[in-house]
Design an enzyme around this catalytic site. Sequence first.
Site, mmCIF file in Angstrom:
data_model
loop_
_atom_site.group_PDB
_atom_site.id
_atom_site.type_symbol
_atom_site.label_atom_id
_atom_site.label_comp_id
_atom_site.label_asym_id
_atom_site.label_seq_id
_atom_site.Cartn_x
_atom_site.Cartn_y
_atom_site.Cartn_z
ATOM 1 N N ASP A 158 1.157 -0.797 -0.289
ATOM 2 C CA ASP A 158 -0.276 -0.245 -0.076
ATOM 3 C C ASP A 158 1.204 1.386 0.289
ATOM 4 O OD1 ASP A 158 -1.646 2.468 1.699
ATOM 5 O OD2 ASP A 158 -2.998 0.643 0.752
ATOM 6 N N HIS A 230 -10.898 -5.656 -2.482
ATOM 7 C CA HIS A 230 -9.122 -5.917 -2.276
ATOM 8 C C HIS A 230 -9.097 -5.693 -1.006
ATOM 9 C CE1 HIS A 230 -10.680 -1.347 -1.725
ATOM 10 N NE2 HIS A 230 -9.656 -1.161 -1.244
#
Length: 347
Positions: A158, A230
């Site tokens: 991320d 996700h």
Amino acid sequence: MPEPVENAEVKSPSYDLSKFRLKRILTNNSVRKSISLLGTFPDISETDDAIVVFEKNAYRESDVATPESPSEESPKKPSVKSTVIYPATDKHIEKYSVCQKYLIRETPDLYQKITLPYLTSSQFSLEWVYNILEHKQEKERIVFEDADPETGFILLPDLKWDGRNVENLYLLGIIHKHDIKSLRDLNGSHLDLLRNLRQASKDAISKRYGLNPNQLRMYFHYQPSFYHLHVHINPVRNDAPGIWCEKSHMLDTVINNLELLPDYYQRATLPFVLYEGNKLLDLYEQEQPIRKVAVLSDDKEQAEQERTDPAATEGFSDVEPEERQCKRIKLATPEPKEAEATVQSCA
């Protein structure tokens, strides 16, 4: 004319922070040691907004000297990580701004009536997600991939993680399947996908980073920041953004819910938070009062409660009225001296 290349890599623009032109500060978080700025990169576009986030990285344990590895130097100062969101949409600006928040209780009917039409009409672009899945972008950042079109996914860092400090690891698992926007679309037919997402992610993280799978937090956001399913993955000891109960749904719990009831997420009420300025909040406001709710005063509320429930004045009790009366008498009568006490019963 040459044929277009299917898997041509899409080059991301390079951002020169010295050319960033500030419009305003969105947030300044003293707890997380971060600041979010709204502005533009005139060398790229004069009109498209960009958000730049500066955040101090946490100390790495390896940077701190221990008795086993003495050092005359003091611990290294944490570096500053910069993240660029470009182009920044209204949703991005809302996400990084300080504003009022409201809890929405989304029933299945409200999802079909308000949320889903809003998502459909807004047409949030997922091109960048598809570029990652097709290896056109960020190919070098992929940690693990299962290429199965039905149960596969890509695991990559991320933007909130610097990619170095494992103590603050933060990964996203983005599924290959294209027709699942969020929790609302999940049903029993997706259990194989979810189980594979859970186990394969744990195995890959354990192998690559040496982390105990039982120390990993795996969860979905609702509402998500982008509408392609996700999962978020980080260590349980890391207080990552977005782990609050009104935002996150543990992967284990999602799997268990679908095992118990295959259409659970088509039948459940799902609370979520909306920020002031979100267009979806305005749509919900048209359906029901959100920003201003009539609240009874304490006196009126108590009177209303007593009117509708006489027993409320006496407090809750699961005993019969006669027994309750007996106890009241006992409490009101002083206890006799031990020598004078007599055995009495309450019928």
